[in-house]
Design a protein around this motif. Structure first.
Motif, PDB file in Angstrom:
ATOM      1  N   HIS A  27       0.831  -1.194   0.000  1.00  0.00           N
ATOM      2  CA  HIS A  27       0.000   0.000   0.000  1.00  0.00           C
ATOM      3  C   HIS A  27       0.873   1.255   0.000  1.00  0.00           C
ATOM      4  O   HIS A  27       1.898   1.303   0.687  1.00  0.00           O
ATOM      5  CB  HIS A  27      -0.916  -0.005   1.226  1.00  0.00           C
ATOM      6  N   PRO A  28       0.502   2.282  -0.773  1.00  0.00           N
ATOM      7  CA  PRO A  28       1.361   3.475  -0.858  1.00  0.00           C
ATOM      8  C   PRO A  28       1.672   4.107   0.485  1.00  0.00           C
ATOM      9  O   PRO A  28       2.755   4.675   0.659  1.00  0.00           O
ATOM     10  CB  PRO A  28       0.535   4.433  -1.730  1.00  0.00           C
ATOM     11  N   SER A  29       0.761   4.009   1.438  1.00  0.00           N
ATOM     12  CA  SER A  29       1.005   4.664   2.724  1.00  0.00           C
ATOM     13  C   SER A  29       2.001   3.903   3.579  1.00  0.00           C
ATOM     14  O   SER A  29       2.380   4.370   4.644  1.00  0.00           O
ATOM     15  CB  SER A  29      -0.308   4.832   3.492  1.00  0.00           C
ATOM     16  N   THR A  30       2.416   2.731   3.162  1.00  0.00           N
ATOM     17  CA  THR A  30       3.314   1.955   4.012  1.00  0.00           C
ATOM     18  C   THR A  30       4.762   2.015   3.553  1.00  0.00           C
ATOM     19  O   THR A  30       5.623   1.373   4.166  1.00  0.00           O
ATOM     20  CB  THR A  30       2.846   0.491   4.083  1.00  0.00           C
ATOM     21  N   MET A 126       3.163  15.629   0.905  1.00  0.00           N
ATOM     22  CA  MET A 126       1.857  16.103   0.433  1.00  0.00           C
ATOM     23  C   MET A 126       1.360  15.287  -0.750  1.00  0.00           C
ATOM     24  O   MET A 126       0.211  14.854  -0.795  1.00  0.00           O
ATOM     25  CB  MET A 126       1.984  17.582   0.052  1.00  0.00           C
ATOM     26  N   GLY A 127       2.249  15.050  -1.718  1.00  0.00           N
ATOM     27  CA  GLY A 127       1.837  14.338  -2.922  1.00  0.00           C
ATOM     28  C   GLY A 127       1.452  12.892  -2.661  1.00  0.00           C
ATOM     29  O   GLY A 127       0.431  12.409  -3.154  1.00  0.00           O
ATOM     30  N   THR A 128       2.261  12.205  -1.866  1.00  0.00           N
ATOM     31  CA  THR A 128       1.946  10.803  -1.579  1.00  0.00           C
ATOM     32  C   THR A 128       0.735  10.683  -0.653  1.00  0.00           C
ATOM     33  O   THR A 128       0.044   9.666  -0.681  1.00  0.00           O
ATOM     34  CB  THR A 128       3.151  10.085  -0.941  1.00  0.00           C
ATOM     35  N   SER A 137      -3.521  13.626  -8.987  1.00  0.00           N
ATOM     36  CA  SER A 137      -3.027  14.913  -9.491  1.00  0.00           C
ATOM     37  C   SER A 137      -2.066  15.619  -8.535  1.00  0.00           C
ATOM     38  O   SER A 137      -1.023  16.132  -8.974  1.00  0.00           O
ATOM     39  CB  SER A 137      -4.199  15.837  -9.825  1.00  0.00           C
ATOM     40  N   PRO A 138      -2.351  15.689  -7.220  1.00  0.00           N
ATOM     41  CA  PRO A 138      -1.404  16.374  -6.328  1.00  0.00           C
ATOM     42  C   PRO A 138      -0.013  15.763  -6.368  1.00  0.00           C
ATOM     43  O   PRO A 138       0.979  16.475  -6.237  1.00  0.00           O
ATOM     44  CB  PRO A 138      -2.040  16.197  -4.939  1.00  0.00           C
ATOM     45  N   PHE A 139       0.051  14.454  -6.560  1.00  0.00           N
ATOM     46  CA  PHE A 139       1.340  13.778  -6.650  1.00  0.00           C
ATOM     47  C   PHE A 139       2.150  14.330  -7.830  1.00  0.00           C
ATOM     48  O   PHE A 139       3.349  14.604  -7.725  1.00  0.00           O
ATOM     49  CB  PHE A 139       1.089  12.275  -6.812  1.00  0.00           C
ATOM     50  N   LEU A 140       1.488  14.503  -8.974  1.00  0.00           N
ATOM     51  CA  LEU A 140       2.179  15.028 -10.160  1.00  0.00           C
ATOM     52  C   LEU A 140       2.617  16.473  -9.955  1.00  0.00           C
ATOM     53  O   LEU A 140       3.744  16.856 -10.300  1.00  0.00           O
ATOM     54  CB  LEU A 140       1.254  14.928 -11.381  1.00  0.00           C
ATOM     55  N   TYR A 141       1.740  17.277  -9.383  1.00  0.00           N
ATOM     56  CA  TYR A 141       2.089  18.682  -9.115  1.00  0.00           C
ATOM     57  C   TYR A 141       3.282  18.765  -8.158  1.00  0.00           C
ATOM     58  O   TYR A 141       4.188  19.573  -8.347  1.00  0.00           O
ATOM     59  CB  TYR A 141       0.897  19.423  -8.500  1.00  0.00           C
ATOM     60  N   GLY A 390      -0.734   7.791   6.632  1.00  0.00           N
ATOM     61  CA  GLY A 390      -0.152   8.767   5.703  1.00  0.00           C
ATOM     62  C   GLY A 390       0.068  10.121   6.344  1.00  0.00           C
ATOM     63  O   GLY A 390       1.021  10.825   6.005  1.00  0.00           O
ATOM     64  N   SER A 391      -0.802  10.509   7.274  1.00  0.00           N
ATOM     65  CA  SER A 391      -0.663  11.819   7.911  1.00  0.00           C
ATOM     66  C   SER A 391       0.580  11.906   8.783  1.00  0.00           C
ATOM     67  O   SER A 391       1.021  12.995   9.139  1.00  0.00           O
ATOM     68  CB  SER A 391      -1.908  12.141   8.746  1.00  0.00           C
ATOM     69  N   LEU A 392       1.151  10.748   9.146  1.00  0.00           N
ATOM     70  CA  LEU A 392       2.359  10.751   9.980  1.00  0.00           C
ATOM     71  C   LEU A 392       3.623  10.950   9.141  1.00  0.00           C
ATOM     72  O   LEU A 392       4.689  11.234   9.682  1.00  0.00           O
ATOM     73  CB  LEU A 392       2.455   9.436  10.767  1.00  0.00           C
TER      74      LEU A 392
END
Length: 401
Positions: A27-30, A126-128, A137-141, A390-392
């Motif tokens: 998972h991306p958050s891990t 922020m992006g992840t 989209s935020p990831f790309l920005y 993810g917030s951590l």
């Protein structure tokens, strides 16, 4: 998703068998190696046990077999998203042991570089975090702007991720000519882009629904678990080592004007310019931890602009990196710095016999920040786990050294 917190009682209309569910490491958050074992009753999580995996570097033990300068590349890998900040912490700890004073120009160079890396790190966070919550989209920005920062860092030291630029005794080279002008151009272009991030995430109704009121960490809980950095300040604790640290580190920011980002009386320092706290948000929740990082980017820009002015007026050179074989005096020292994810401390012991430390240890912020996951997630829903973790903004290299 729901706007519940661990203290709420979720009424179940259908009872199910208790299940053990593995979440991660894919998972991306891990972030690579973290696996969470969830004990669930339907969608409700009753227990979360983090398994931190192994990155197998044994960095601290290696530090007891190398000289301080040889160990610098290993500090890069402890937080591979903020390598400059890791180099800085180790260098300051060694310089404290050596009682080493630096030229004025080195001080400002380090501020510029460390704050530039802080922005790059927060952009990844922020992006992840957007990826964790299902938006791309935020990831790309974020990575579009991060690449420009990495271009600047590569110009300085030839590397884009593991830099080994800040070293005991100074930095490995002076800033290239025209670098300051290019950095100013980047900041002038980047700063007007920041409202886009707030449009994409901060004020996005879905983002607020997924983060506001989720994973609430009180100030007492944050302190009890030893949390630091944006995780601590997101709970309303006004503490930042750049202002409150020990003199050797704090003096690096002497003469700089910046604010510690923390909510006071329901508002943040910059929310007259940037979006105000939504009604749904509760101090200490995922939204606040995210927002602290967003506003810290503004403060980092402010520090870099001041640092470049100071640098151009400063005397001295880029320092004299200590020799690879420099003998360490007998003694021990510990020093903490404010890295993008919180307090990173290095402990060095020397018996005075040679140039290799007797002991080298690191105290990382992510380990403490991750330890609070179980309490934050208990009683929540499975869908809220990625938002909380993810917030951590953890980096596993800091946790398993």
């Amino acid at each position: 998703m729901s706007n519940t917190n661990h203290s709420d009682i979720i009424e179940l209309d259908v009872r199910t068998d208790e299940m053990l569910v593995n979440m991660g490491p894919q998972h991306p958050s891990t972030h690579g190696v973290l696996r969470l074992v969830l004990r669930t009753d339907g969608e409700v999580v009753s227990e979360v046990v983090p398994h931190i995996g192994y990155l197998h570097r044994c960095a601290e033990k290696i530090g007891e077999n190398l000289t301080p300068r040889q160990f610098v590349p290993y500090t890069d890998r402890m937080d591979y998203l903020a390598g400059m900040n890791m180099n800085l912490g180790w260098s300051l700890a060694v310089e404290k042991l050596l009682n080493y004073d630096l030229p004025e120009k080195v001080r400002h160079t380090r501020v510029i570089i460390a704050e530039l890396n802080r922005i790059a790190s927060h952009l990844v966070g922020m992006g992840t975090y957007g990826l964790d919550l299902g938006t791309f989209s935020p990831f790309l920005y974020a990575f579009r702007e991060r690449e420009k920062i990495l271009d600047l860092l590569e110009w300085v030291c030839g590397a884009r991720l593991t830099y080994s630029y800040i070293t005991p005794g100074g930095v490995t080279a002076d800033l290239p000519s025209d670098w300051i002008d290019k950095c100013r151009q980047f900041l002038d272009q980047f700063e007007p882009q920041i409202p886009d991030y707030h449009t994409l995430l901060t004020t996005n109704a879905i983002f607020i629904k997924r983060t506001a009121g989720i994973g609430i960490m009180s100030a007492d809980m944050a302190i009890a678990y030893g949390c630091s950095g944006p995780v601590l300040r997101g709970s309303g604790v006004d503490h930042d080592l750049r202002r409150d640290g020990e003199p050797r580190y704090r003096s690096m920011y002497k003469g700089y004007d910046f604010e510690v980002i923390v909510e006071k009386n329901g508002s943040y320092p910059n929310d007259q310019v940037y979006p105000a706290v939504p009604e749904e948000a509760i101090l200490g929740d995922c939204w606040h931890r995210f927002y602290v990082r967003m506003l810290e980017v503004i403060q980092a820009i402010k520090l870099i602009r001041q640092g470049m002015d100071f640098y151009q007026e400063a005397s001295g050179d880029w320092g004299t990196p200590i020799k690879l074989s420099a003998k360490l005096p007998q003694g021990e020292t510990y020093l903490e710095t404010e890295c993008p994810r919180g307090q990173m401390g290095f402990y060095v012991v020397s018996d005075g016999g040679d140039s290799i430390p007797r002991r080298a240890r690191a105290r990382s912020s992510c380990f403490s920040n991750l330890s609070v996951v179980e309490e934050l997630c208990r009683g929540g829903l499975i869908a809220d786990i990625p938002a909380i973790v993810g917030s951590l903004d953890i980096v596993m290299g800091e946790i398993d050294r």
